[in-house]
Design an enzyme around this catalytic site. Sequence first.
Site, PDB file in Angstrom:
ATOM      1  N   GLY A  35       3.310  10.414  -2.673  1.00 33.02           N
ATOM      2  CA  GLY A  35       2.593   9.807  -1.785  1.00 33.02           C
ATOM      3  C   GLY A  35       2.395   9.608  -0.379  1.00 33.02           C
ATOM      4  O   GLY A  35       1.267   9.976   0.465  1.00 33.02           O
ATOM      5  N   SER A  43      -3.895   0.625   0.704  1.00 42.36           N
ATOM      6  CA  SER A  43      -2.524   1.117   0.650  1.00 42.36           C
ATOM      7  C   SER A  43      -2.465   0.718   2.330  1.00 42.36           C
ATOM      8  O   SER A  43      -3.440   1.507   3.073  1.00 42.36           O
ATOM      9  CB  SER A  43      -2.443   2.363   0.135  1.00 42.36           C
ATOM     10  OG  SER A  43      -0.898   3.391   0.327  1.00 42.36           O
ATOM     11  N   ASP A  74       7.300  -2.725  -3.945  1.00 40.28           N
ATOM     12  CA  ASP A  74       8.553  -2.229  -4.768  1.00 40.28           C
ATOM     13  C   ASP A  74      10.068  -2.746  -5.549  1.00 40.28           C
ATOM     14  O   ASP A  74      10.359  -1.982  -7.312  1.00 40.28           O
ATOM     15  CB  ASP A  74       9.131  -0.807  -4.292  1.00 40.28           C
ATOM     16  CG  ASP A  74       8.031   0.139  -3.982  1.00 40.28           C
ATOM     17  OD1 ASP A  74       6.699   0.059  -3.948  1.00 40.28           O
ATOM     18  OD2 ASP A  74       7.931   0.867  -3.023  1.00 40.28           O
TER      19      ASP A  74
END
Length: 448
Positions: A113, A187, A333
Amino acid sequence: MIPHLPDLEARSPWSANNDKPEVKIVPPSSAVDGKIRVPGSKSLTNRALVIAALAKGRSALHGILQSDDSYWCIDALTKLGVPVAVEGETVYIDGCGGKWPNPSGELYVGAAGTVARFLPGALAAGSGAWSLRGSRRMSERPLAPLLGALTHLGAEFEYGGKERCLPFLLRANGLRGGEVTLPGTTSSQFISGLLIAAPYAREPITLHIEGEVVQRDYVRMTLDTMASFGITAEGSADGQTITVPTGRYQARSFPLEPDVSTCGYFWALAALTAGRVRIDGLDAASTTQPDIEILDVLERMGCTVLRGENFVEVQGTGQLKGGFMVSMKKSSDQTLTIAALAPFADGPITLTDAAHIRHHECDRISAICAELSKLGIRVEEHHDGLTVYPGTPVPALLDSHDDHRMAMALSLIGLRVHGIRITDPGCVSKTCPGYFDQLSGLGVGIEY
């Protein structure tokens, strides 16, 4: 249910265990007691690689993470004509000063990503035409806000499939500069991708961010890295507007601190075995990596954390504590890591503010709920997180969903439960190819 098939094309020459269909985790015979070093931060590595490639002169990046994501970044830069030499844990890059030596070609970003979000802006700031494609999952992940902003600034795209997704052909003739707007809620990598390229626009770029920024600390990491290479942006008091001056990055020697996201699994190892794990080379007080917040959660669960000047040590406890709610907004995460710890706590744990992780390598909220349910653990799925209740996991074959963080988090269950098997152990190569070897070195049984 048929396990998710791995996208082996996205595995790089730096990956491992791609020929192993599953791995079995065998609980250690005693409390883990060890000291390790963890490879460099994926987030810092790929930021530094792209910025060093744009810079003028030779940069040295020390402590490089050799994983799939960094491999595909280096591979793309090499295909763009940038000389890159990997010598042990150091990468030397002869930057192009913003003029890519190869003005056309085909680039592959794998499942990374960061590469898919950082490279388009860097290319658009130059001149040329390049075809970009990625893995099956990367082609499904969102890129529209970033590509829309780059189009507004002068880039041209032709899409080979779905609009504003990989694959695409990018035609670049520099970026105009001026005002541009991006959302913050999907994001932070969109914001970082534009910021990294901004100094090479013809005029200063002022970026306006709409809404709360997902993982704002990663934007700060980008700005700090840019400053280290000589470009200092100015931000508004609320952080919603950032102005980047025109200029050129200057080459430098740049240290890459250990990947805190990976550190979390090893600290969790100490927590689950009432053991001790010390990770060297990391200063918890100075790191810009937001996943360092997992140390606060581990303390809340009853662990003892020692934060040294160049190390962090976690001492586990006989019974982990639960009965609380925690926001994962900054350290999303680690959502899967804490979810894997939660069945062994003395009360339920609710994790919130992580809706965006549904758009990562898999829908991580749905996936972790499904796998914990296979273990007989009661779990409630929410739109932005989950609640995990204490329980006694049963042996099971668990699906990694071709997601490195799913595989590493699920491996933690096997520290306390016999008979835990996980499909596709090779998927951890996205960020930590040596993960299972390091577990083995700390006394955990690993059987392929």
